[in-house]
Design a protein around this motif. Structure first.
Motif, PDB file in Angstrom:
ATOM      1  N   ALA A  83      79.173 -15.148 -96.177  1.00  0.00           N
ATOM      2  CA  ALA A  83      78.423 -13.900 -96.319  1.00  0.00           C
ATOM      3  C   ALA A  83      77.351 -13.816 -95.243  1.00  0.00           C
ATOM      4  N   SER A  84      77.230 -12.633 -94.666  1.00  0.00           N
ATOM      5  CA  SER A  84      76.166 -12.388 -93.694  1.00  0.00           C
ATOM      6  C   SER A  84      75.233 -11.274 -94.145  1.00  0.00           C
ATOM      7  N   ASP A  85      75.668 -10.506 -95.148  1.00  0.00           N
ATOM      8  CA  ASP A  85      74.847  -9.414 -95.661  1.00  0.00           C
ATOM      9  C   ASP A  85      75.081  -9.280 -97.161  1.00  0.00           C
ATOM     10  N   VAL A  86      74.277  -8.458 -97.806  1.00  0.00           N
ATOM     11  CA  VAL A  86      74.334  -8.363 -99.267  1.00  0.00           C
ATOM     12  C   VAL A  86      75.668  -7.807 -99.764  1.00  0.00           C
ATOM     13  N   TRP A  91      78.597  -9.612-107.599  1.00  0.00           N
ATOM     14  CA  TRP A  91      77.599  -8.855-108.362  1.00  0.00           C
ATOM     15  C   TRP A  91      76.625  -9.761-109.112  1.00  0.00           C
ATOM     16  N   VAL A  92      77.054 -10.962-109.472  1.00  0.00           N
ATOM     17  CA  VAL A  92      76.146 -11.882-110.165  1.00  0.00           C
ATOM     18  C   VAL A  92      75.037 -12.333-109.216  1.00  0.00           C
ATOM     19  N   GLN A  93      75.386 -12.621-107.977  1.00  0.00           N
ATOM     20  CA  GLN A  93      74.373 -13.016-106.994  1.00  0.00           C
ATOM     21  C   GLN A  93      73.373 -11.886-106.753  1.00  0.00           C
ATOM     22  N   LEU A  94      73.865 -10.657-106.713  1.00  0.00           N
ATOM     23  CA  LEU A  94      72.967  -9.521-106.516  1.00  0.00           C
ATOM     24  C   LEU A  94      72.082  -9.308-107.742  1.00  0.00           C
ATOM     25  N   ARG A 131      66.677  -6.526 -98.961  1.00  0.00           N
ATOM     26  CA  ARG A 131      67.797  -6.021 -98.167  1.00  0.00           C
ATOM     27  C   ARG A 131      68.733  -5.172 -99.030  1.00  0.00           C
ATOM     28  N   LEU A 132      68.924  -5.577-100.282  1.00  0.00           N
ATOM     29  CA  LEU A 132      69.784  -4.811-101.187  1.00  0.00           C
ATOM     30  C   LEU A 132      69.212  -3.423-101.429  1.00  0.00           C
ATOM     31  N   GLN A 151      71.158  -7.060 -90.778  1.00  0.00           N
ATOM     32  CA  GLN A 151      71.852  -7.752 -91.849  1.00  0.00           C
ATOM     33  C   GLN A 151      70.910  -8.791 -92.449  1.00  0.00           C
ATOM     34  N   LEU A 152      71.303  -9.313 -93.586  1.00  0.00           N
ATOM     35  CA  LEU A 152      70.451 -10.284 -94.275  1.00  0.00           C
ATOM     36  C   LEU A 152      70.242 -11.532 -93.424  1.00  0.00           C
TER      37      LEU A 152
END
Length: 231
Positions: A83-86, A91-94, A131-132, A151-152
Motif C-alpha cells: 500500500a502506498s495510499d489510503v 476497511w478495517v485499517q481505515l 490523508r483519508l 499519497q500517504l
C-alpha cells in the motif's frame, strides 16, 4: 418550576446537538470503539498473512506436476503489492484510523520511539486519518478520486519512520481498543520492497544472499563448514 424546566430542556438540547456534532468531531471514536474492538485481529501477535500471489507462485515452483511456464489464470495476479495510499488499505485499517483516541499509549510503549527513532505509531494513525479525510473531500468534490499528486507514503509518512519499526507488536498490545498500526506499516513496507525496490541497503544485501546462497551471509553454501578444517 420554570427554572427547572428551562435547564432540563437546555440539557436535553445539548445532548441532541452533541449527538449530531459527534460524527464530525474527534469524539467519533466513542461510537467506533465498539465495532473496532469486535473486528480486531485476534490472531497470535507476530503472525503475518502470506501474499496470495506470491504464495501461488511458490507453489507453482515447488509442485512438480505444474508447468511453471504456464500462464496464470486471469485475475489471479495482484495488480499492486502493498500500500502506498489510503485507497490501498482494507476497511478495517481505515476504521482503525478513525477509532484512534490519540491517547499515545502505543507511542509510549514503542521501543523504536523510546530510543529516539522517528517512528510514532500514534502519528501513523493520525496521518492515515488526515490523508483519508483529504481523499474523502477529493471524492466529494469530483465524484471520484482525482490524482492530487500526493499519497500517504512520503507526503505524510516517511520511509525512515517505516523502517524504524521492529514489528514487535508493542503498539498493538498497548492499544485498549485493538487498533493495529503495525498492519499499515507492514503493508507500506511491502510496497517499498516489492514495487519500488526501496529497501535499505543492508536488507537488500541480506535478501540477495538468501536468494543466491540460501543464507543471509555472503558465503557459498558449500563453504559453510570450512571453518571446521582450521581446528
Amino acid at each position: 418550576m420554570l427554572f427547572e424546566r428551562t435547564f432540563w430542556w437546555l440539557h436535553i438540547s445539548g445532548i441532541l446537538i452533541f449527538l449530531n456534532y459527534l460524527y464530525y468531531s474527534k469524539h467519533l471514536h466513542i461510537l467506533l470503539a465498539f465495532p473496532n474492538t469486535f473486528f480486531a485481529n485476534l490472531d497470535p501477535k507476530g503472525k503475518f498473512v502470506n501474499n496470495k500471489t506470491v504464495k501461488k507462485e511458490v507453489k507453482r515452483m515447488l509442485d512438480p506436476n505444474i508447468d511453471p511456464y504456464a500462464s496464470l489464470e486471469s485475475g489471479s495476479e495482484s495488480s499492486k503489492f502493498g500500500a502506498s495510499d489510503v485507497l490501498d488499505f482494507n476497511w478495517v485499517q481505515l476504521m482503525n484510523s478513525y477509532t484512534c483516541t490519540e491517547c499515545g499509549r502505543c507511542t509510549s510503549e514503542c521501543p523504536a520511539n523510546q530510543t529516539g527513532k522517528l517512528l510514532s505509531p500514534r502519528k501513523i494513525m493520525m496521518d492515515t486519518r488526515d490523508r483519508l479525510e483529504e481523499v474523502g473531500a477529493n471524492i466529494t468534490l469530483n465524484g471520484s478520486f482525482k490524482d492530487d499528486g500526493k499519497q500517504l507514503l512520503n507526503n505524510y509518512i516517511s520511509q525512515e519512520e517505516l523502517w524504524a519499526c521492529t514489528s514487535c507488536n508493542a503498539c498493538v498490545e498497548a492499544c485498549p481498543i485493538g487498533i493495529d498500526p503495525l498492519s499499515i506499516i507492514m503493508d507500506m513496507r511491502q510496497y517499498l520492497v516489492m514495487e519500488q525496490s526501496a529497501a535499505p541497503g543492508d536488507l537488500n544485501n541480506m535478501m540477495s544472499n538468501i536468494e543466491n546462497n540460501g543464507a543471509p551471509w555472503p558465503f557459498n553454501n558449500q563453504d559453510r563448514l570450512l571453518w571446521a578444517n582450521d581446528n
